[in-house]
Design a protein around this motif. Structure first.
Motif, PDB file in Angstrom:
ATOM      1  N   SER A 226      80.560 -32.534-116.343  1.00  0.00           N
ATOM      2  CA  SER A 226      81.071 -32.554-117.772  1.00  0.00           C
ATOM      3  C   SER A 226      80.455 -33.401-118.668  1.00  0.00           C
ATOM      4  CB  SER A 226      82.689 -32.490-117.700  1.00  0.00           C
ATOM      5  OG  SER A 226      83.166 -33.853-117.179  1.00  0.00           O
ATOM      6  N   GLY A 227      80.070 -32.938-119.636  1.00  0.00           N
ATOM      7  CA  GLY A 227      79.333 -33.967-120.655  1.00  0.00           C
ATOM      8  C   GLY A 227      77.740 -33.673-120.243  1.00  0.00           C
ATOM      9  N   SER A 228      77.028 -34.674-120.407  1.00  0.00           N
ATOM     10  CA  SER A 228      75.769 -34.524-120.388  1.00  0.00           C
ATOM     11  C   SER A 228      75.016 -34.651-118.912  1.00  0.00           C
ATOM     12  CB  SER A 228      74.774 -35.776-121.029  1.00  0.00           C
ATOM     13  OG  SER A 228      73.362 -35.626-120.910  1.00  0.00           O
ATOM     14  N   THR A 229      74.707 -33.441-118.469  1.00  0.00           N
ATOM     15  CA  THR A 229      73.889 -33.439-117.011  1.00  0.00           C
ATOM     16  C   THR A 229      72.738 -34.334-117.089  1.00  0.00           C
ATOM     17  OG1 THR A 229      74.892 -31.275-116.888  1.00  0.00           O
ATOM     18  CG2 THR A 229      73.231 -31.964-115.183  1.00  0.00           C
ATOM     19  N   PHE A 230      71.974 -34.147-118.004  1.00  0.00           N
ATOM     20  CA  PHE A 230      70.728 -34.931-118.059  1.00  0.00           C
ATOM     21  C   PHE A 230      71.031 -36.236-117.951  1.00  0.00           C
ATOM     22  CE2 PHE A 230      66.876 -36.874-120.440  1.00  0.00           C
ATOM     23  CZ  PHE A 230      66.172 -36.162-119.795  1.00  0.00           C
ATOM     24  N   ASP A 231      71.997 -36.825-118.460  1.00  0.00           N
ATOM     25  CA  ASP A 231      72.245 -38.194-118.454  1.00  0.00           C
ATOM     26  C   ASP A 231      72.787 -38.526-117.229  1.00  0.00           C
ATOM     27  OD1 ASP A 231      71.568 -38.856-121.027  1.00  0.00           O
ATOM     28  OD2 ASP A 231      73.403 -38.848-121.693  1.00  0.00           O
ATOM     29  N   ALA A 232      73.507 -37.643-116.384  1.00  0.00           N
ATOM     30  CA  ALA A 232      74.352 -38.077-115.332  1.00  0.00           C
ATOM     31  C   ALA A 232      73.196 -38.029-113.911  1.00  0.00           C
ATOM     32  CB  ALA A 232      75.629 -37.033-115.004  1.00  0.00           C
ATOM     33  N   ILE A 233      72.257 -36.922-114.000  1.00  0.00           N
ATOM     34  CA  ILE A 233      71.383 -36.667-113.109  1.00  0.00           C
ATOM     35  C   ILE A 233      70.509 -37.740-112.822  1.00  0.00           C
ATOM     36  CG2 ILE A 233      69.697 -35.179-114.090  1.00  0.00           C
ATOM     37  CD1 ILE A 233      70.484 -33.303-111.785  1.00  0.00           C
ATOM     38  N   GLN A 234      70.165 -38.611-113.773  1.00  0.00           N
ATOM     39  CA  GLN A 234      69.150 -39.470-113.693  1.00  0.00           C
ATOM     40  C   GLN A 234      69.130 -40.446-112.449  1.00  0.00           C
ATOM     41  OE1 GLN A 234      66.536 -39.964-116.175  1.00  0.00           O
ATOM     42  NE2 GLN A 234      67.383 -38.201-117.427  1.00  0.00           N
ATOM     43  N   ILE A 236      70.016 -39.722-109.318  1.00  0.00           N
ATOM     44  CA  ILE A 236      69.967 -39.015-108.021  1.00  0.00           C
ATOM     45  C   ILE A 236      68.737 -38.083-108.043  1.00  0.00           C
ATOM     46  CG2 ILE A 236      72.190 -39.136-107.643  1.00  0.00           C
ATOM     47  CD1 ILE A 236      72.326 -36.102-107.908  1.00  0.00           C
ATOM     48  N   LEU A 237      67.931 -37.973-109.323  1.00  0.00           N
ATOM     49  CA  LEU A 237      66.842 -37.073-109.272  1.00  0.00           C
ATOM     50  C   LEU A 237      65.699 -37.769-110.217  1.00  0.00           C
ATOM     51  CD1 LEU A 237      65.580 -34.116-108.928  1.00  0.00           C
ATOM     52  CD2 LEU A 237      66.820 -33.420-111.070  1.00  0.00           C
ATOM     53  N   ASP A 238      64.582 -37.518-109.794  1.00  0.00           N
ATOM     54  CA  ASP A 238      63.165 -38.017-110.498  1.00  0.00           C
ATOM     55  C   ASP A 238      63.165 -36.851-111.718  1.00  0.00           C
ATOM     56  OD1 ASP A 238      61.015 -38.706-111.815  1.00  0.00           O
ATOM     57  OD2 ASP A 238      59.705 -38.535-109.952  1.00  0.00           O
ATOM     58  N   VAL A 239      63.910 -37.157-112.803  1.00  0.00           N
ATOM     59  CA  VAL A 239      63.903 -36.153-113.960  1.00  0.00           C
ATOM     60  C   VAL A 239      62.616 -35.907-114.405  1.00  0.00           C
ATOM     61  CG1 VAL A 239      65.112 -35.574-116.083  1.00  0.00           C
ATOM     62  CG2 VAL A 239      66.151 -36.538-114.303  1.00  0.00           C
ATOM     63  N   ASP A 240      61.787 -37.014-114.720  1.00  0.00           N
ATOM     64  CA  ASP A 240      60.567 -36.695-115.167  1.00  0.00           C
ATOM     65  C   ASP A 240      59.521 -36.099-114.104  1.00  0.00           C
ATOM     66  OD1 ASP A 240      58.884 -37.337-117.579  1.00  0.00           O
ATOM     67  OD2 ASP A 240      57.646 -38.450-116.265  1.00  0.00           O
ATOM     68  N   GLY A 241      59.569 -36.098-113.011  1.00  0.00           N
ATOM     69  CA  GLY A 241      58.926 -35.600-112.096  1.00  0.00           C
ATOM     70  C   GLY A 241      59.086 -33.866-112.098  1.00  0.00           C
ATOM     71  N   SER A 242      60.552 -33.760-112.342  1.00  0.00           N
ATOM     72  CA  SER A 242      60.974 -32.416-112.144  1.00  0.00           C
ATOM     73  C   SER A 242      60.476 -31.664-113.523  1.00  0.00           C
ATOM     74  CB  SER A 242      62.592 -32.242-112.153  1.00  0.00           C
ATOM     75  OG  SER A 242      62.945 -32.768-110.745  1.00  0.00           O
ATOM     76  N   LEU A 243      60.346 -32.389-114.601  1.00  0.00           N
ATOM     77  CA  LEU A 243      59.981 -31.908-115.970  1.00  0.00           C
ATOM     78  C   LEU A 243      58.412 -31.625-115.884  1.00  0.00           C
ATOM     79  CD1 LEU A 243      61.887 -34.067-118.434  1.00  0.00           C
ATOM     80  CD2 LEU A 243      62.065 -31.415-118.103  1.00  0.00           C
ATOM     81  N   TRP A 244      57.622 -32.512-115.230  1.00  0.00           N
ATOM     82  CA  TRP A 244      56.335 -32.153-114.888  1.00  0.00           C
ATOM     83  C   TRP A 244      56.197 -31.082-113.960  1.00  0.00           C
ATOM     84  CZ3 TRP A 244      52.154 -33.691-117.378  1.00  0.00           C
ATOM     85  CH2 TRP A 244      52.256 -35.084-118.196  1.00  0.00           C
ATOM     86  N   MET A 245      56.812 -30.953-113.285  1.00  0.00           N
ATOM     87  CA  MET A 245      56.752 -29.703-112.222  1.00  0.00           C
ATOM     88  C   MET A 245      56.947 -28.330-113.090  1.00  0.00           C
ATOM     89  SD  MET A 245      58.923 -28.349-108.721  1.00  0.00           S
ATOM     90  CE  MET A 245      60.329 -27.840-109.837  1.00  0.00           C
ATOM     91  N   LEU A 246      57.810 -28.345-113.935  1.00  0.00           N
ATOM     92  CA  LEU A 246      58.467 -27.312-114.503  1.00  0.00           C
ATOM     93  C   LEU A 246      57.110 -27.042-115.639  1.00  0.00           C
ATOM     94  CD1 LEU A 246      62.002 -27.780-114.929  1.00  0.00           C
ATOM     95  CD2 LEU A 246      60.906 -25.844-113.491  1.00  0.00           C
ATOM     96  N   VAL A 324      68.183 -31.919-125.226  1.00  0.00           N
ATOM     97  CA  VAL A 324      67.360 -32.214-126.311  1.00  0.00           C
ATOM     98  C   VAL A 324      66.326 -33.164-125.853  1.00  0.00           C
ATOM     99  CG1 VAL A 324      67.266 -33.350-128.614  1.00  0.00           C
ATOM    100  CG2 VAL A 324      69.275 -31.740-128.311  1.00  0.00           C
ATOM    101  N   THR A 325      66.615 -34.142-125.250  1.00  0.00           N
ATOM    102  CA  THR A 325      65.638 -35.074-124.567  1.00  0.00           C
ATOM    103  C   THR A 325      64.794 -34.581-123.883  1.00  0.00           C
ATOM    104  OG1 THR A 325      67.370 -37.052-125.179  1.00  0.00           O
ATOM    105  CG2 THR A 325      65.261 -37.413-123.690  1.00  0.00           C
ATOM    106  N   GLY A 326      65.215 -33.742-122.861  1.00  0.00           N
ATOM    107  CA  GLY A 326      64.277 -33.127-122.122  1.00  0.00           C
ATOM    108  C   GLY A 326      63.456 -32.345-122.464  1.00  0.00           C
ATOM    109  N   TRP A 327      63.745 -31.357-123.563  1.00  0.00           N
ATOM    110  CA  TRP A 327      62.996 -30.519-124.075  1.00  0.00           C
ATOM    111  C   TRP A 327      61.630 -31.488-124.853  1.00  0.00           C
ATOM    112  CZ3 TRP A 327      61.848 -25.847-124.977  1.00  0.00           C
ATOM    113  CH2 TRP A 327      60.891 -25.292-125.712  1.00  0.00           C
ATOM    114  N   GLY A 328      62.091 -32.420-125.452  1.00  0.00           N
ATOM    115  CA  GLY A 328      60.866 -33.170-125.922  1.00  0.00           C
ATOM    116  C   GLY A 328      59.998 -33.655-125.032  1.00  0.00           C
ATOM    117  N   ASP A 329      60.241 -34.241-123.849  1.00  0.00           N
ATOM    118  CA  ASP A 329      59.545 -34.746-122.857  1.00  0.00           C
ATOM    119  C   ASP A 329      58.750 -33.496-122.059  1.00  0.00           C
ATOM    120  OD1 ASP A 329      60.585 -37.251-123.224  1.00  0.00           O
ATOM    121  OD2 ASP A 329      61.948 -37.036-121.391  1.00  0.00           O
TER     122      ASP A 329
END
Length: 384
Positions: A226-234, A236-246, A324-329
């Motif tokens: 509940s709230g920002s998943t993007f912030d919470a998942i940082q 336990i997940l390499d978020v930037d690596g996943s954004l590069w994969m996508l 919003v932040t993930g979209w920009g990255d």
């Protein structure tokens, strides 16, 4: 740099050097080896053969067929994809086989790619941005007969992981479910690890720690925050690596992946940083070859940037790219990839590689394509 090296220098070069077309040979003692390989396909059971590379003979390596569509959908062609394990039999004898440190050889057959270039070129660009396998071409001989050119793709195992991460022993899963009703799409299936074992196949059971609990934790945060998943998942997940994969899957229109089928990638628990990594795998249908899940009317050579952002069945896209932040990255990553993903840059490499393998592709009597298909496919659509 893109010209093949002299044959005499081949042994000094890396096994995956894309400027060298090596010959490797399998020698089976069994007269019915092809029937045995066929019978063992479903069980993924190896049979023994001797492997020769650059004059080095490795006795009793394990050989089996591999693949799904690349195995089942090539008609009567004998150009099947192969998995070669140098130690599946040697281990029981106390031996430890490798070639230049590599212990598994994956040979892909150019399924739906008459150019035989897509896969190697895709991996070459991916490695500029994410941990990814090395890849090149080899000529395969079996019992003295040529089986033609194969894509030689580095196994996603300890050797590859140790080149990219400080520790390679973390839990490693192949996201193999789907496409269909049981995709490996990181949806929430419940709190029991048993609900995830089929979709996420554990590949290192001997040194895994609390297997599949990390998958449960990842899916819980990704789907139930509940709230920002993007912030919470940082954490336990390499978020930037996943954004590069996508971003890479989007640019390459690589839909036989998390984007399209919800599978064909790996999850690696990097124990040192205690976070999960999403790793690309199986890009043989990149460049818009696999069209499953493509929106009606969408050109097969280009995906919308917001593809599947609103799809509840792809939470990794929705919660990362949809933020919003993930979209920009994500858009920044796509823009950076496109600097290299253009014909003036990529065409030079593609044509050089095409020239490197042309003679052996022409001579290949096992391939399910014509020589004309091979010649036309770098710049024209070919209907196979």
């Amino acid at each position: 740099l893109l010209c093949p090296a002299p044959a005499a220098a081949a042994q000094d070069e890396d096994f995956y050097d894309p400027t060298i077309l090596r010959t490797i040979e399998l020698s089976f003692g069994q007269s019915d080896y092809w029937q045995q390989l066929t019978n063992n396909y479903a069980s993924e059971t190896y049979i023994a053969a001797d492997l020769t590379i650059d004059g080095v003979v490795l006795a009793d390596v394990g050989v089996r067929f591999k693949g799904n569509s690349s195995y089942n959908s090539i008609g009567s062609s004998q150009k099947k994809p192969f998995n070669i394990d140098l130690n599946v039999f040697a281990d029981s004898l106390g031996a430890d086989h490798d070639f230049q440190g590599y212990k598994k050889i994956i040979l892909n057959n150019g399924f739906k790619d008459p150019s035989f270039v897509r896969e190697v070129l895709t991996w070459e660009i991916c490695r500029e941005y994410v941990p990814a396998p090395k890849s090149n071409w080899v000529k395969l001989m079996i019992n003295g007969e040529s089986w033609g050119v194969y894509m030689n793709c580095e196994h996603l195992g300890d050797e590859m992981l140790s080149a990219w991460f400080s520790e390679e022993d973390g839990n490693r899963y192949k996201a193999e479910g789907g496409p269909g009703s049981n995709p490996s799409n990181l949806s929430w299936l419940g709190s029991s690890t048993s609900f995830y074992s089929n979709q996420y196949q554990l590949k290192n059971p001997d040194d895994a720690i609390n297997p599949h609990q990390d998958i449960v934790d990842l899916c819980d945060v990704l789907n139930n925050t509940s709230g920002s998943t993007f912030d919470a998942i940082q954490d336990i997940l390499d978020v930037d690596g996943s954004l590069w994969m996508l971003a890479l899957d989007n640019v390459f229109v690589n839909l036989d992946s998390y984007y399209g089928g919800g599978h064909n990638y790996y999850l690696f628990h990097d124990f040192r940083h205690d976070r999960m990594e999403t790793l690309m795998w199986d890009v043989n249908e990149s460049f818009g070859v696999f069209l499953g899940g493509l929106p009606p009317g969408t050109p097969p050579h280009e995906l919308p940037l917001d593809y599947r952002v609103s799809d509840p069945g792809r939470p990794l896209v929705g919660e990362l790219v949809g933020d919003v932040t993930g979209w920009g990255d994500f858009v920044h990553h796509v823009d950076q990839i496109l600097g290299e993903f253009n014909w003036s840059e990529m065409g030079v490499r593609a044509n050089a590689y095409h020239d490197l393998i042309r003679a052996e592709v022409y001579a290949d009597t096992k391939k399910p394509y014509t020589n004309s298909d091979f010649d036309q496919s770098p710049t024209q659509d070919v209907n196979t």
